[in-house]
Design an enzyme around this catalytic site. Structure first.
Site, mmCIF file in Angstrom:
data_model
loop_
_atom_site.group_PDB
_atom_site.id
_atom_site.type_symbol
_atom_site.label_atom_id
_atom_site.label_comp_id
_atom_site.label_asym_id
_atom_site.label_seq_id
_atom_site.Cartn_x
_atom_site.Cartn_y
_atom_site.Cartn_z
ATOM 1 N N GLY A 45 0.989 -1.215 -0.093
ATOM 2 C CA GLY A 45 -0.093 -0.038 0.003
ATOM 3 C C GLY A 45 0.914 1.320 -0.060
ATOM 4 O O GLY A 45 1.964 1.202 0.343
ATOM 5 N N GLN A 50 2.789 9.980 1.441
ATOM 6 C CA GLN A 50 4.038 9.367 1.454
ATOM 7 C C GLN A 50 4.991 9.678 0.370
ATOM 8 O O GLN A 50 6.231 9.483 0.550
ATOM 9 C CB GLN A 50 3.895 7.727 1.560
ATOM 10 C CG GLN A 50 3.380 7.217 2.811
ATOM 11 C CD GLN A 50 3.170 5.836 2.733
ATOM 12 O OE1 GLN A 50 2.478 5.259 1.979
ATOM 13 N NE2 GLN A 50 4.156 5.040 3.282
ATOM 14 N N CYS A 92 5.542 -0.016 7.770
ATOM 15 C CA CYS A 92 5.094 0.872 6.779
ATOM 16 C C CYS A 92 6.318 1.513 5.975
ATOM 17 O O CYS A 92 7.402 1.457 6.663
ATOM 18 C CB CYS A 92 4.595 2.285 7.734
ATOM 19 S SG CYS A 92 4.307 3.704 6.589
ATOM 20 N N LEU A 93 6.272 1.669 4.774
ATOM 21 C CA LEU A 93 7.358 1.944 3.839
ATOM 22 C C LEU A 93 8.050 3.274 4.264
ATOM 23 O O LEU A 93 8.974 3.652 4.136
ATOM 24 C CB LEU A 93 6.746 2.235 2.540
ATOM 25 C CG LEU A 93 6.303 0.765 1.849
ATOM 26 C CD1 LEU A 93 5.912 1.280 0.359
ATOM 27 C CD2 LEU A 93 7.516 -0.166 1.727
ATOM 28 N N HIS A 134 -4.860 1.448 7.358
ATOM 29 C CA HIS A 134 -3.527 1.984 7.583
ATOM 30 C C HIS A 134 -3.295 3.097 6.569
ATOM 31 O O HIS A 134 -2.834 4.386 6.907
ATOM 32 C CB HIS A 134 -2.589 0.966 7.275
ATOM 33 C CG HIS A 134 -1.078 1.281 7.213
ATOM 34 N ND1 HIS A 134 -0.055 0.927 8.042
ATOM 35 C CD2 HIS A 134 -0.347 2.101 6.189
ATOM 36 C CE1 HIS A 134 1.006 1.259 7.839
ATOM 37 N NE2 HIS A 134 1.101 2.127 6.912
ATOM 38 N N GLU A 135 -3.804 2.892 5.181
ATOM 39 C CA GLU A 135 -3.734 4.089 4.238
ATOM 40 C C GLU A 135 -4.367 5.245 4.647
ATOM 41 O O GLU A 135 -4.147 6.281 4.450
ATOM 42 C CB GLU A 135 -3.718 3.487 2.905
ATOM 43 C CG GLU A 135 -2.925 2.323 2.273
ATOM 44 C CD GLU A 135 -1.402 2.669 2.945
ATOM 45 O OE1 GLU A 135 -1.292 3.851 2.477
ATOM 46 O OE2 GLU A 135 -0.729 1.797 2.941
ATOM 47 N N HIS A 138 -2.779 7.492 6.944
ATOM 48 C CA HIS A 138 -1.737 8.508 6.001
ATOM 49 C C HIS A 138 -2.337 9.687 5.655
ATOM 50 O O HIS A 138 -1.717 10.892 5.486
ATOM 51 C CB HIS A 138 -1.224 7.500 5.054
ATOM 52 C CG HIS A 138 0.113 6.734 5.365
ATOM 53 N ND1 HIS A 138 1.309 7.066 5.960
ATOM 54 C CD2 HIS A 138 -0.022 5.417 5.325
ATOM 55 C CE1 HIS A 138 1.694 6.312 6.189
ATOM 56 N NE2 HIS A 138 1.551 5.317 5.696
HETATM 57 NI NI NI Z 1 2.222 3.289 5.570
#
Ligand code: NI
Length: 169
Positions: A45, A50, A92-93, A134-135, A138
Site C-alpha cells: 500500500g 508518503q 510502513c514504507l 493504515h492508508e 496516512h
Molecule cells: Ni504506511
C-alpha cells in the site's frame, strides 16, 4: 516514475491531505507513479502523502503486482462500515525496519472514487481491511506509530531519533 518515499519526521507525511478534485492527465501520472513506487519498494500500500503529495488518494495491492485484479486505486475514500477487531504486526514504507502490533477493524467497507472519478465501494476483510485503515490514516497525516502507546512507542521513536542523529534516516 518511482518517487522517493518520505520517512517518519518529514513534514508532509504528518499533515492531512485534501480531496482530489481533478481526474486529469496529471492525476493519471500520479497514480501510475504511486503504483510503480509501491511495487518497487516493494509494499502492499502507498498513500499520496508518503510521496509528499497532499491529496486524499491511496493505492493498495496485496499481491504486489502479481494479480492485476488486486490493485485498488481510491480517491477521497471514506469508511461506510467498520466492524470487528484484529491485532496483527504492521509496518510502513515510511518507517522502514520497524513494526508493531496495531489494533484494526477486522472488516472495513470503503467508498470513494476510482482513477477515472467514478464512484466505487470496496469491502475488505483481514489484511485488506487493515491496509485500508493504515492508508486512510496516512491521508489524515497519521502513521501506525501514532496509534501506539507506552514503551513500544517510546522505543521506536528513540531508535528513529538515534538513526537520524547518525545520518542513517
Ligand atoms: Ni504506511
Amino acid at each position: 516514475m518511482i518517487r522517493p518515499i518520505l520517512r517518519y519526521g518529514e513534514g508532509p507525511l504528518h499533515r492531512p491531505a485534501a480531496d482530489v478534485t481533478s481526474f486529469d492527465d496529471e492525476l493519471q501520472r500520479l497514480v501510475d507513479d504511486m503504483v510503480q513506487t509501491m511495487y518497487a519498494a516493494p509494499g502492499v500500500g502507498l498513500a499520496a502523502t508518503q510521496i509528499g503529495v497532499p491529496l486524499r488518494l491511496f493505492v493498495v495491492d496485496l499481491s504486489v503486482g502479481r494479480n492485476a485484479n488486486d490493485l485498488v486505486v481510491i480517491a477521497n475514500p471514506e469508511f461506510v462500515e467498520r466492524d470487528g477487531m484484529q491485532l496483527e504486526e504492521e509496518g510502513c514504507l515510511s518507517i522502514p525496519g520497524f513494526n508493531a502490533t496495531v489494533i484494526r477493524p477486522a472488516r472495513a467497507v470503503v467508498r470513494g472514487l476510482d482513477r477515472s472519478g467514478a464512484e466505487q465501494t470496496i469491502e475488505g476483510t483481514g489484511l485488506l481491511a487493515r491496509a485500508f485503515q493504515h492508508e486512510m490514516d496516512h491521508l489524515d497525516g497519521k502513521v501506525f506509530v501514532d496509534r501506539l502507546r507506552g514503551i513500544k512507542k517510546d522505543l521506536i521513536l528513540r531508535r528513529i531519533h538515534r538513526l537520524k542523529r547518525s545520518g542513517k534516516w
